[in-house]
Design a protein around this motif. Sequence first.
Motif, PDB file in Angstrom:
ATOM      1  N   ALA A  17      39.667  36.707  50.467  1.00 13.75           N
ATOM      2  CA  ALA A  17      40.322  37.855  49.826  1.00 13.75           C
ATOM      3  C   ALA A  17      40.459  39.011  50.811  1.00 13.75           C
ATOM      4  O   ALA A  17      41.507  39.664  50.892  1.00 13.75           O
ATOM      5  CB  ALA A  17      39.525  38.284  48.598  1.00 13.75           C
ATOM      6  N   HIS A  18      39.402  39.272  51.568  1.00 17.51           N
ATOM      7  CA  HIS A  18      39.393  40.337  52.572  1.00 17.51           C
ATOM      8  C   HIS A  18      40.531  40.150  53.573  1.00 17.51           C
ATOM      9  O   HIS A  18      41.312  41.076  53.836  1.00 17.51           O
ATOM     10  CB  HIS A  18      38.029  40.315  53.274  1.00 17.51           C
ATOM     11  N   VAL A  19      40.658  38.952  54.113  1.00 17.63           N
ATOM     12  CA  VAL A  19      41.653  38.698  55.167  1.00 17.63           C
ATOM     13  C   VAL A  19      43.076  38.858  54.645  1.00 17.63           C
ATOM     14  O   VAL A  19      43.932  39.475  55.294  1.00 17.63           O
ATOM     15  CB  VAL A  19      41.434  37.299  55.776  1.00 17.63           C
ATOM     16  N   ASN A 142      33.552  30.003  58.370  1.00 20.26           N
ATOM     17  CA  ASN A 142      32.658  31.115  58.029  1.00 20.26           C
ATOM     18  C   ASN A 142      32.053  31.733  59.297  1.00 20.26           C
ATOM     19  O   ASN A 142      31.571  30.986  60.141  1.00 20.26           O
ATOM     20  CB  ASN A 142      31.541  30.580  57.114  1.00 20.26           C
ATOM     21  N   PRO A 143      32.093  33.078  59.446  1.00 24.03           N
ATOM     22  CA  PRO A 143      32.591  34.104  58.532  1.00 24.03           C
ATOM     23  C   PRO A 143      34.110  34.240  58.622  1.00 24.03           C
ATOM     24  O   PRO A 143      34.665  34.350  59.721  1.00 24.03           O
ATOM     25  CB  PRO A 143      31.878  35.367  59.005  1.00 24.03           C
ATOM     26  N   VAL A 144      34.748  34.254  57.469  1.00 20.08           N
ATOM     27  CA  VAL A 144      36.212  34.206  57.401  1.00 20.08           C
ATOM     28  C   VAL A 144      36.893  35.352  58.153  1.00 20.08           C
ATOM     29  O   VAL A 144      37.879  35.116  58.863  1.00 20.08           O
ATOM     30  CB  VAL A 144      36.675  34.160  55.928  1.00 20.08           C
ATOM     31  N   PRO A 145      36.421  36.605  58.036  1.00 21.83           N
ATOM     32  CA  PRO A 145      37.127  37.681  58.736  1.00 21.83           C
ATOM     33  C   PRO A 145      37.104  37.558  60.264  1.00 21.83           C
ATOM     34  O   PRO A 145      37.925  38.157  60.945  1.00 21.83           O
ATOM     35  CB  PRO A 145      36.378  38.946  58.285  1.00 21.83           C
ATOM     36  N   ILE A 146      36.168  36.776  60.790  1.00 21.48           N
ATOM     37  CA  ILE A 146      35.992  36.668  62.248  1.00 21.48           C
ATOM     38  C   ILE A 146      36.583  35.386  62.819  1.00 21.48           C
ATOM     39  O   ILE A 146      37.257  35.392  63.850  1.00 21.48           O
ATOM     40  CB  ILE A 146      34.489  36.743  62.615  1.00 21.48           C
ATOM     41  N   MET A 147      36.327  34.268  62.165  1.00 21.96           N
ATOM     42  CA  MET A 147      36.706  32.965  62.707  1.00 21.96           C
ATOM     43  C   MET A 147      38.215  32.731  62.607  1.00 21.96           C
ATOM     44  O   MET A 147      38.837  33.013  61.582  1.00 21.96           O
ATOM     45  CB  MET A 147      35.961  31.848  61.984  1.00 21.96           C
ATOM     46  N   GLN A 148      38.805  32.200  63.678  1.00 22.90           N
ATOM     47  CA  GLN A 148      40.255  32.065  63.782  1.00 22.90           C
ATOM     48  C   GLN A 148      40.827  30.828  63.094  1.00 22.90           C
ATOM     49  O   GLN A 148      41.970  30.832  62.642  1.00 22.90           O
ATOM     50  CB  GLN A 148      40.663  32.025  65.262  1.00 22.90           C
ATOM     51  N   LEU A 149      40.035  29.765  63.012  1.00 21.54           N
ATOM     52  CA  LEU A 149      40.581  28.478  62.580  1.00 21.54           C
ATOM     53  C   LEU A 149      40.780  28.380  61.071  1.00 21.54           C
ATOM     54  O   LEU A 149      39.943  28.831  60.298  1.00 21.54           O
ATOM     55  CB  LEU A 149      39.655  27.346  63.032  1.00 21.54           C
ATOM     56  N   ILE A 150      41.899  27.772  60.693  1.00 20.74           N
ATOM     57  CA  ILE A 150      42.064  27.230  59.340  1.00 20.74           C
ATOM     58  C   ILE A 150      42.508  25.778  59.488  1.00 20.74           C
ATOM     59  O   ILE A 150      43.517  25.494  60.137  1.00 20.74           O
ATOM     60  CB  ILE A 150      43.124  27.979  58.513  1.00 20.74           C
ATOM     61  N   GLU A 151      41.729  24.860  58.928  1.00 18.83           N
ATOM     62  CA  GLU A 151      42.186  23.469  58.824  1.00 18.83           C
ATOM     63  C   GLU A 151      43.145  23.391  57.642  1.00 18.83           C
ATOM     64  O   GLU A 151      42.752  23.662  56.501  1.00 18.83           O
ATOM     65  CB  GLU A 151      41.005  22.526  58.567  1.00 18.83           C
ATOM     66  N   VAL A 152      44.376  23.059  57.910  1.00 21.59           N
ATOM     67  CA  VAL A 152      45.375  22.900  56.849  1.00 21.59           C
ATOM     68  C   VAL A 152      45.481  21.407  56.569  1.00 21.59           C
ATOM     69  O   VAL A 152      45.987  20.636  57.399  1.00 21.59           O
ATOM     70  CB  VAL A 152      46.731  23.489  57.268  1.00 21.59           C
ATOM     71  N   LEU A 169      52.054  31.081  56.702  1.00 26.34           N
ATOM     72  CA  LEU A 169      51.223  32.098  56.057  1.00 26.34           C
ATOM     73  C   LEU A 169      49.910  32.303  56.807  1.00 26.34           C
ATOM     74  O   LEU A 169      49.440  33.436  56.979  1.00 26.34           O
ATOM     75  CB  LEU A 169      50.939  31.689  54.611  1.00 26.34           C
ATOM     76  N   SER A 170      49.320  31.217  57.271  1.00 24.04           N
ATOM     77  CA  SER A 170      48.057  31.303  58.015  1.00 24.04           C
ATOM     78  C   SER A 170      48.222  32.139  59.279  1.00 24.04           C
ATOM     79  O   SER A 170      47.347  32.928  59.640  1.00 24.04           O
ATOM     80  CB  SER A 170      47.556  29.901  58.371  1.00 24.04           C
ATOM     81  N   LYS A 175      45.426  34.003  61.685  1.00 27.79           N
ATOM     82  CA  LYS A 175      44.624  32.816  61.929  1.00 27.79           C
ATOM     83  C   LYS A 175      45.394  31.797  62.766  1.00 27.79           C
ATOM     84  O   LYS A 175      46.608  31.900  62.953  1.00 27.79           O
ATOM     85  CB  LYS A 175      44.201  32.176  60.596  1.00 27.79           C
ATOM     86  N   SER A 176      44.658  30.805  63.258  1.00 33.85           N
ATOM     87  CA  SER A 176      45.257  29.714  64.021  1.00 33.85           C
ATOM     88  C   SER A 176      45.129  28.436  63.193  1.00 33.85           C
ATOM     89  O   SER A 176      44.057  27.808  63.158  1.00 33.85           O
ATOM     90  CB  SER A 176      44.546  29.549  65.369  1.00 33.85           C
ATOM     91  N   PRO A 177      46.193  28.042  62.492  1.00 31.31           N
ATOM     92  CA  PRO A 177      46.116  26.850  61.640  1.00 31.31           C
ATOM     93  C   PRO A 177      46.275  25.563  62.433  1.00 31.31           C
ATOM     94  O   PRO A 177      47.026  25.512  63.408  1.00 31.31           O
ATOM     95  CB  PRO A 177      47.288  27.047  60.677  1.00 31.31           C
ATOM     96  N   VAL A 178      45.548  24.539  62.030  1.00 28.73           N
ATOM     97  CA  VAL A 178      45.678  23.208  62.618  1.00 28.73           C
ATOM     98  C   VAL A 178      45.912  22.227  61.478  1.00 28.73           C
ATOM     99  O   VAL A 178      45.113  22.155  60.541  1.00 28.73           O
ATOM    100  CB  VAL A 178      44.411  22.816  63.402  1.00 28.73           C
ATOM    101  N   GLU A 179      47.005  21.488  61.550  1.00 30.05           N
ATOM    102  CA  GLU A 179      47.346  20.534  60.491  1.00 30.05           C
ATOM    103  C   GLU A 179      46.582  19.226  60.694  1.00 30.05           C
ATOM    104  O   GLU A 179      46.591  18.648  61.782  1.00 30.05           O
ATOM    105  CB  GLU A 179      48.851  20.271  60.508  1.00 30.05           C
TER     106      GLU A 179
END
Length: 296
Positions: A17-19, A142-152, A169-170, A175-179
Amino acid sequence: MKNITVIGAGTMGNGIAHVFAQNGFKVTLVDLSTEAIQKGLSTIEKNLDRLLTKEKITEATKDTTLTNISTSTDLITGIKEADLIVEAATEHEAVKLELFKKIDAAAPSSAILATNTSSISITKIAAATHRPAQVIGMHFMNPVPIMQLIEVIRGYNTSNETTATIMTLSRQIGKSPVEVNDYPGFVANRILMPMINEAIISLHEGVAGVTEIDTVMKLGMAHPMGPLQLADFIGLDVCLSILQVLHHGFGQPKYAPCPLLINMVTAGRLGAKTGEGFYTYVPGSKELNVSPRFTK
């Protein structure tokens, strides 16, 4: 895509939510109780204050971020205008399947339904809905506000359009999304959890102590945190759950959780969140002490 609903105000949910809110999206944070929501909002404000102290954001950004977040204890009200719903509830398959049935029935037909699950099948979650093409995994770190990765994570029926929208959107939220595709543990936990499990096995078999194992991985492999401390930080119950998903999903003995991990979870020693795991934790202190159970 302007309106985001995040379900679950816990560690991951309030971070998500923060991000989104900090990047200009209108966010509705949903949880079962006012107390849970207030705790989540308090965490968001503390994290914003840390960023402010480090001059990463301005006072105006903090104020705007908080203004962008509204709350609800009613699921139906919270999702009725959402373009994207991100579920960050407890990592329990039955809970998620039931929750996605309710979300699917009440959310706008155009809404994308995402889950922050760290191991549960996206395909199985999608099958609980009538819109499997619009169901996807967004595994934040985790922590979401700091970590760059999102696994999509694409489920078997996730559409190219849904995937492209979430990838874009990521990036919009910094963020840096990786599919990746939908197989047990995805990529992050398929690699991370066997390493953590092997560290626990090494401790269990007396190869080395807690600090020795963590020091080898920090100094020898340049890991910022040793695997046993990381397991405490993730939650030993979460580690066990993911390993069980891997073991069941692949049927290979290399994924079988260490008996020591099973015993610690059974005894309620879950890591930082309970004050003791492989280390002991004092609220408000950054000092780590090896749990008395592992001292010679």
